[in-house]
Write an enzyme that holds these catalytic residues in place. Sequence first.
Site, mmCIF file in Angstrom:
data_model
loop_
_atom_site.group_PDB
_atom_site.id
_atom_site.type_symbol
_atom_site.label_atom_id
_atom_site.label_comp_id
_atom_site.label_asym_id
_atom_site.label_seq_id
_atom_site.Cartn_x
_atom_site.Cartn_y
_atom_site.Cartn_z
ATOM 1 N N ASP A 1 -4.355 1.607 3.812
ATOM 2 C CA ASP A 1 -5.045 0.511 4.504
ATOM 3 C C ASP A 1 -4.862 0.632 6.011
ATOM 4 O O ASP A 1 -3.771 0.981 6.493
ATOM 5 C CB ASP A 1 -4.525 -0.850 4.033
ATOM 6 N N ASP B 1 -1.650 -2.688 -4.497
ATOM 7 C CA ASP B 1 -2.455 -3.134 -3.368
ATOM 8 C C ASP B 1 -3.322 -1.942 -2.942
ATOM 9 O O ASP B 1 -3.948 -1.308 -3.779
ATOM 10 C CB ASP B 1 -1.531 -3.655 -2.259
ATOM 11 N N ARG C 1 -13.716 0.035 -2.418
ATOM 12 C CA ARG C 1 -13.122 0.185 -1.081
ATOM 13 C C ARG C 1 -12.853 1.654 -0.740
ATOM 14 O O ARG C 1 -11.707 2.054 -0.528
ATOM 15 C CB ARG C 1 -11.821 -0.613 -0.953
ATOM 16 N N ASP D 1 0.869 -1.167 0.000
ATOM 17 C CA ASP D 1 0.000 0.000 0.000
ATOM 18 C C ASP D 1 0.912 1.226 0.000
ATOM 19 O O ASP D 1 2.039 1.159 0.492
ATOM 20 C CB ASP D 1 -0.852 0.046 1.277
HETATM 21 CA CA CA Z 1 -2.911 -3.792 1.905
#
Ligand code: CA
Length: 336
Positions: free
Chosen positions: A160, A156, A210, A117
Site C-alpha cells: 500500500d 490487509d 486493487r 500490509d
Molecule cells: Ca493497508
Amino acid sequence: KKLGCADYAAGTGYSLASYLKAYDPATWGKKAPSGGQEDARAAAAAKQKKNIVFRVPANTTIVGVPGTNAGIKGGSLQVQNVDNVIVRNLTFAATEDCFPQWDPTDGSSGEWNSNYDSVTLRGATHVWADHNTFTDAPFSDSAQKTYFGRKYQIHDGALDITNGSDLVTVERNQFTNHDKTMLIGSSDTDSTGKLRVSIHHNVWKGIVQRAPLARIGQIHLYNNFYDTATLNGYAAKYSLDSRAKAQVVAEHNAWQLPSGAKVAKLLSGDGTGSVAGGGNLVNGRVTDLVAAYNAASSKDLKTTVNWTPTLKAGLEKSAKNLPTSLGTTTGAGVLS
Ligand code: CA
Ligand code: CA
C-alpha cells in the site's frame, strides 16, 4: 521461539469464541465493539504488532541474497516518513492479523477489518520495490470462516502506497493470491500533488481487486500482465480502480481473461478518475478497456489526464510477449 497468534493472545483474556459471543449483532446491535473482549483484542493486537512490524529507516536497501529464497514470513515492513528505500528480491508471505476487528458500521452488513500490509509506504519518498513476490499463502482467504455473515478477513494490503508517498516505482514483482492488493492514497483527501507512482512489468495473478486502486496521484501503469483466472479461491472482481481524480496512464498491459469474463469488469471508478493510454491487450487483442467499462457503467472514467509520463524505463511498445516473458523475469528468486 517463533511466536504465533496464541502466544500474543496469552494473558490478555481474548478468545475468538468470546469475542463472537460478545459482539454478535443479534444481541450487541450495530454499535462499535467496546469493553471486555474488545479491550482484550486490542491488547493482544498490540503484542502482535510489536513483534511483526519493522520500521525501515531512510537510505536503506533490503535485498534478498540471490539463491537463498530470502523473504519475510508473517511480517510487515513499514516505510513511514522516510526517503530513499529499496526493497528487492524478497518473498513476502503469510502476513496476517491474528486479531481482526468487527466493524458493524462498515458497509450495510458490517465487515471484519485487519491491519498489516506486507509492505506499507506512508509518506515515503523515492522508493523502489523490485523483483519481490507477494502471497497470502499458506493462509489463503478461502480457508477463512464467515462470522456474522461476513468473511473473517485476516489480510490487509500487499503493498500500500498512502499518506502522501511520492516517487515510487513498483517493478517486476509478482502479486499472487491476495484480495486488496495495492492501495494508492488512503482516502479521497490524501495529499494532492504527490502519489506519483510507476508500476511496470509486474505479474498480477489470483488477485481479487486493487491492482491498484488509485486515488489522486499520477500513476503510470505499463507492461503489466494480469492473469484473472481464479486461483486458490481468489476470484477477480476488477483490476484497476481510478477514483478521487486519479490521473492514470495505462498502456501496453496484457490481460488474460477466462472464457465468459467481461472486459467491462476489469476497471472501476467513482466518475472522477481518469484512465488514459492505449495498446492494452485482452487475450492477445488490442482492446479499449475504458470504452468497454464506460458503456456498462453510469460512473464513467475520464479518458484524458493532466500529465505526460517521462520516466518510463524499459517501456515496450507491444504487450504481446509479456505473458511469456514476465513469467521468468519477475518476482523473488530470479536475480542472479
Ligand atoms: Ca493497508
Ligand atoms: Ca456509461
